[in-house]
Design a protein around this motif. Structure first.
Motif, PDB file in Angstrom:
ATOM      1  N   ASP A  60      41.231 -26.389  22.109  1.00 16.53           N
ATOM      2  CA  ASP A  60      41.756 -26.393  20.656  1.00 16.53           C
ATOM      3  C   ASP A  60      40.846 -25.241  19.761  1.00 16.53           C
ATOM      4  O   ASP A  60      41.365 -24.571  18.841  1.00 16.53           O
ATOM      5  CB  ASP A  60      41.799 -27.681  20.000  1.00 16.53           C
ATOM      6  N   ALA A  61      39.476 -25.397  20.025  1.00 16.08           N
ATOM      7  CA  ALA A  61      38.545 -24.516  19.365  1.00 16.08           C
ATOM      8  C   ALA A  61      38.926 -22.919  19.791  1.00 16.08           C
ATOM      9  O   ALA A  61      38.904 -22.153  18.631  1.00 16.08           O
ATOM     10  CB  ALA A  61      37.430 -24.981  19.992  1.00 16.08           C
ATOM     11  N   THR A 102      52.903 -13.858  21.277  1.00 14.91           N
ATOM     12  CA  THR A 102      51.895 -14.854  21.393  1.00 14.91           C
ATOM     13  C   THR A 102      52.097 -15.768  19.881  1.00 14.91           C
ATOM     14  O   THR A 102      52.008 -17.080  19.944  1.00 14.91           O
ATOM     15  CB  THR A 102      50.505 -14.361  21.285  1.00 14.91           C
ATOM     16  N   PHE A 103      52.067 -14.885  18.902  1.00 10.31           N
ATOM     17  CA  PHE A 103      52.251 -15.754  17.539  1.00 10.31           C
ATOM     18  C   PHE A 103      53.475 -16.579  17.441  1.00 10.31           C
ATOM     19  O   PHE A 103      53.328 -17.865  17.136  1.00 10.31           O
ATOM     20  CB  PHE A 103      52.124 -14.811  16.297  1.00 10.31           C
ATOM     21  N   SER A 104      54.364 -16.111  17.834  1.00  8.93           N
ATOM     22  CA  SER A 104      55.652 -16.671  17.852  1.00  8.93           C
ATOM     23  C   SER A 104      55.768 -18.022  18.681  1.00  8.93           C
ATOM     24  O   SER A 104      56.298 -19.086  18.417  1.00  8.93           O
ATOM     25  CB  SER A 104      57.008 -15.729  18.075  1.00  8.93           C
ATOM     26  N   ALA A 105      55.147 -17.531  19.994  1.00  5.28           N
ATOM     27  CA  ALA A 105      55.382 -18.704  20.784  1.00  5.28           C
ATOM     28  C   ALA A 105      54.358 -19.660  20.568  1.00  5.28           C
ATOM     29  O   ALA A 105      54.772 -21.121  20.435  1.00  5.28           O
ATOM     30  CB  ALA A 105      54.745 -18.470  22.176  1.00  5.28           C
ATOM     31  N   LEU A 106      52.983 -19.560  19.793  1.00 11.43           N
ATOM     32  CA  LEU A 106      52.393 -20.804  19.240  1.00 11.43           C
ATOM     33  C   LEU A 106      53.181 -21.320  18.077  1.00 11.43           C
ATOM     34  O   LEU A 106      53.021 -22.653  17.613  1.00 11.43           O
ATOM     35  CB  LEU A 106      51.086 -20.169  18.849  1.00 11.43           C
ATOM     36  N   HIS A 115      50.160 -31.161  17.751  1.00 10.69           N
ATOM     37  CA  HIS A 115      49.797 -29.936  18.390  1.00 10.69           C
ATOM     38  C   HIS A 115      48.760 -29.158  17.491  1.00 10.69           C
ATOM     39  O   HIS A 115      48.496 -29.235  16.336  1.00 10.69           O
ATOM     40  CB  HIS A 115      50.947 -28.874  18.252  1.00 10.69           C
ATOM     41  N   PRO A 116      47.539 -28.830  18.197  1.00 10.82           N
ATOM     42  CA  PRO A 116      46.665 -28.470  17.526  1.00 10.82           C
ATOM     43  C   PRO A 116      46.513 -27.262  16.702  1.00 10.82           C
ATOM     44  O   PRO A 116      45.697 -27.176  15.663  1.00 10.82           O
ATOM     45  CB  PRO A 116      45.505 -27.986  18.730  1.00 10.82           C
ATOM     46  N   ALA A 117      47.748 -26.546  16.569  1.00 14.33           N
ATOM     47  CA  ALA A 117      47.865 -25.327  15.573  1.00 14.33           C
ATOM     48  C   ALA A 117      48.624 -25.761  14.466  1.00 14.33           C
ATOM     49  O   ALA A 117      49.070 -25.122  13.471  1.00 14.33           O
ATOM     50  CB  ALA A 117      48.262 -24.167  16.333  1.00 14.33           C
TER      51      ALA A 117
END
Length: 192
Positions: A60-61, A102-106, A115-117
């Motif tokens: 997560d970090a 990557t941004f879209s997947a996250l 979810h951590p984000a």
């Protein structure tokens, strides 16, 4: 240890952290957050998983570091954004499919509870909507030509930007992301 040695060690540590963040971004782009492992990231930068944990104690970090690093690439003070610069941002994003993927997947994964984000994206979108409302207010005043307020239009503007990114990622040959966004901006200025 001398002051110079300490500074050199700090610089090397920061460089290593940056290398790990870049590798994590690549692994997440390839596998998604849930499929990305610390071991895969560690292997990519030539560390053991234990060695990676020295820099980032949890997955997560590391995720938060990846997201913050990505934000730094796009960092423009909110007071300097203009509507015409938003079109330039969309064009810039079209040149960085891996970052956008990557941004879209996250973002997609972050809507799940726990979810951590999730907290990161919730706060980020709140700030982005506020920034977009300020941009629209600076351009159009308290009402756009179509009659909507900047606050009512800001979520629509953000939704178009993100929605176009998803469509473009899925079918880049059929979706002209920058062109479609310019078309949307033209709609903002039209009478209702």
């Amino acid at each position: 240890m001398s002051y110079g040695d300490a500074m050199n060690a700090r610089v090397r540590s920061e460089e290593r952290r940056a290398e790990i963040v870049r590798a994590a971004l690549e692994v997440i782009a390839e596998r998604g957050y849930r499929g990305a492992s610390l071991a895969a990231v560690a292997e990519r930068v030539g560390l053991t998983q234990q060695g990676l944990l020295h820099y980032f104690p949890t997955k997560d970090a590391l995720l938060v570091a990846v997201l913050k690093d990505r934000d730094q690439w796009d960092a423009v003070p909110a007071t300097q954004w203009r509507v015409d610069l938003l079109a330039s941002l969309v064009e810039y994003n079209a040149m960085r499919p891996g970052i956008i993927q990557t941004f879209s997947a996250l973002l997609g994964e972050s809507v799940t509870e726990g979810h951590p984000a999730r907290g990161y994206f919730t706060g980020r979108y709140r700030q982005v909507r506020e920034n977009m409302a300020a941009v629209l207010r600076a351009e159009y005043g308290e009402r756009l030509p179509n009659g909507l307020t900047p606050e009512r239009t800001a979520p629509l503007l953000v939704a178009v930007m993100d929605g176009l990114q998803y469509q473009w990622l899925l079918d880049p040959e059929s979706v002209d992301m920058p062109g479609a966004f310019r078309d949307f901006l033209a709609l903002l200025g039209e009478e209702a």
